[in-house]
Design a protein around this motif. Structure first.
Motif, PDB file in Angstrom:
ATOM      1  N   TYR A 173     -30.952  53.259  15.254  1.00 11.72           N
ATOM      2  CA  TYR A 173     -32.246  53.682  15.789  1.00 11.72           C
ATOM      3  C   TYR A 173     -32.061  54.572  17.016  1.00 11.72           C
ATOM      4  CZ  TYR A 173     -36.774  53.400  18.107  1.00 11.72           C
ATOM      5  OH  TYR A 173     -37.949  53.709  18.742  1.00 11.72           O
ATOM      6  N   ILE A 325     -39.215  47.277  17.436  1.00  8.02           N
ATOM      7  CA  ILE A 325     -39.276  48.490  18.244  1.00  8.02           C
ATOM      8  C   ILE A 325     -40.488  48.436  19.176  1.00  8.02           C
ATOM      9  CG2 ILE A 325     -39.536  50.997  18.192  1.00  8.02           C
ATOM     10  CD1 ILE A 325     -38.129  50.946  15.474  1.00  8.02           C
ATOM     11  N   ALA A 340     -36.171  58.460  13.622  1.00  7.03           N
ATOM     12  CA  ALA A 340     -35.888  57.036  13.811  1.00  7.03           C
ATOM     13  C   ALA A 340     -35.804  56.318  12.478  1.00  7.03           C
ATOM     14  CB  ALA A 340     -36.984  56.393  14.658  1.00  7.03           C
ATOM     15  N   ARG A 341     -34.894  55.384  12.405  1.00  8.78           N
ATOM     16  CA  ARG A 341     -34.762  54.559  11.202  1.00  8.78           C
ATOM     17  C   ARG A 341     -35.968  53.635  11.101  1.00  8.78           C
ATOM     18  NH1 ARG A 341     -30.372  53.593   8.103  1.00  8.78           N
ATOM     19  NH2 ARG A 341     -30.260  51.662   6.913  1.00  8.78           N
TER      20      ARG A 341
END
Length: 346
Positions: A173, A325, A340-341
């Motif tokens: 991330y 997150i 972003a993952r």
């Protein structure tokens, strides 16, 4: 003070034999409904309480488990203990809780005492030494490790969080946001070794250099954590993100960043392992790898109390860890954004 009622008193009041009272109270034999009602009424009137000692002598069980954790005030340990208590209650077991504070000598004393008290089993977040646990196993006390395990005792069942997957998600991330100089705050404790190994491996997989000067290890104590965070953040102004291997190190990173007037995440992105309650209360809230402490405790207790023949010692039970997150991570200065993952956000 009047003496406590005995099983003979109950038998006399109900007009039956002691064996009949025993069958009624244990539910272990045929008794007519009328007799059962009479015995139960007599027991209530006399406020009879069966002897725990006598019951344990008969069943060879004390109805008590031992639980050993590093620190009862630690939020993760508290969640794990809550899970153990929930499960033990469903099995009718009591729990004796003690803290070893990652001190092998203190842990050995606790284990010796629990073995002497003939607990039905021990659940532990071990300090890493094997000798005390080998002695418990030799004494015939069932043991289950939770959250971590000494490497030399593969025969002991273990319930873990998937730390490697959680750390990998966090590093990917941060890298996806555009960070290239990512620091790592680790500890000297053996149980965080897999987190550092995964950090290194994930950087390499992403084609990023593993910079030894950005990897710092602290002892698992507050003062050491703060000193490690201060040393890293003060000496590496070009570092744009840091991953803390524990919530204690995450707390230290946040406090040091504030002292240095670093804006989070504009100047420094911070993520940590363990989603403790205060993480959501930070400003901004802290991105964290959530590890299921309560589920680990519950399943460790379930494994311990399950029929020994059904215990699978060949591999640990591994529970998923999840990247949560929040606002403490963003693209490094000078970048408009990063890919972003996918992960859960709250």
């Amino acid at each position: 003070m009047s003496r406590a009622a005995t099983i003979k008193d109950v038998a006399r009041r109900a007009g039956v034999g002691v064996a009949t009272v025993s069958r009624v109270l244990s539910g272990s034999g045929p008794v007519s409904p009328a007799t059962r009602d009479r015995v139960l009424a007599a027991a209530r009137e006399l406020e009879y309480r069966p002897s725990a000692l006598g019951r344990s002598l008969k069943t060879q069980r004390t109805g008590t488990l031992g639980l050993v954790v590093p620190d009862v005030t630690d939020p993760f340990c508290a969640e794990l203990a809550a899970g153990v208590l929930d499960c033990a209650r469903t099995f009718g077991e009591n729990v004796l809780l003690d803290a070893a504070h990652d001190d092998p000598g203190r842990e050995a004393e606790i284990v010796d005492r629990l073995v002497e008290q003939r607990v039905d089993g021990i659940i532990a977040v071990p300090a890493g030494e094997e000798a005390a646990w080998r002695a418990a196993v030799r004494a015939g006390v069932p043991v289950v490790f939770a959250d971590r395990a000494p490497a030399g005792l593969p025969e002991v069942p273990t319930v873990l969080a998937d730390d490697a997957a959680g750390v990998r998600a966090a590093v990917e991330y941060l890298a996806g946001l555009g960070h290239r100089r990512i620091g790592f705050l680790g500890t000297t404790a053996a149980d965080t070794g897999v987190r550092e190994e995964t950090f290194r491996a994930t950087l390499a997989e992403r084609g990023l250099a593993v910079r030894e000067e950005l990897l710092v290890r602290a002892r698992p104590h507050r003062d050491s954590a703060f000193a490690a965070a201060a040393g890293l953040l003060q000496s590496r102004p070009d570092m744009t993100a840091v991953l803390a291997a524990t919530h204690l190190l995450g707390e230290a990173a946040v406090l040091v960043a504030r002292e240095l007037d670093l804006r989070i995440p504009a100047d420094l992105s911070i993520a940590m392992v363990d989603d403790v309650p205060w993480a959501e209360l930070c400003d901004p809230p802290l991105t964290a790898v959530a590890r299921p402490g309560r589920r680990i405790g519950y399943q460790a207790c379930e494994v311990l109390l399950r029929d020994p023949a059904r215990r699978d010692r060949s591999r640990p039970v591994v529970l998923a860890a999840e990247l949560v997150i929040r606002g403490s991570c963003g693209p490094p200065a000078g970048l408009p954004g990063g890919a972003a993952r996918p992960a859960r956000t709250r």
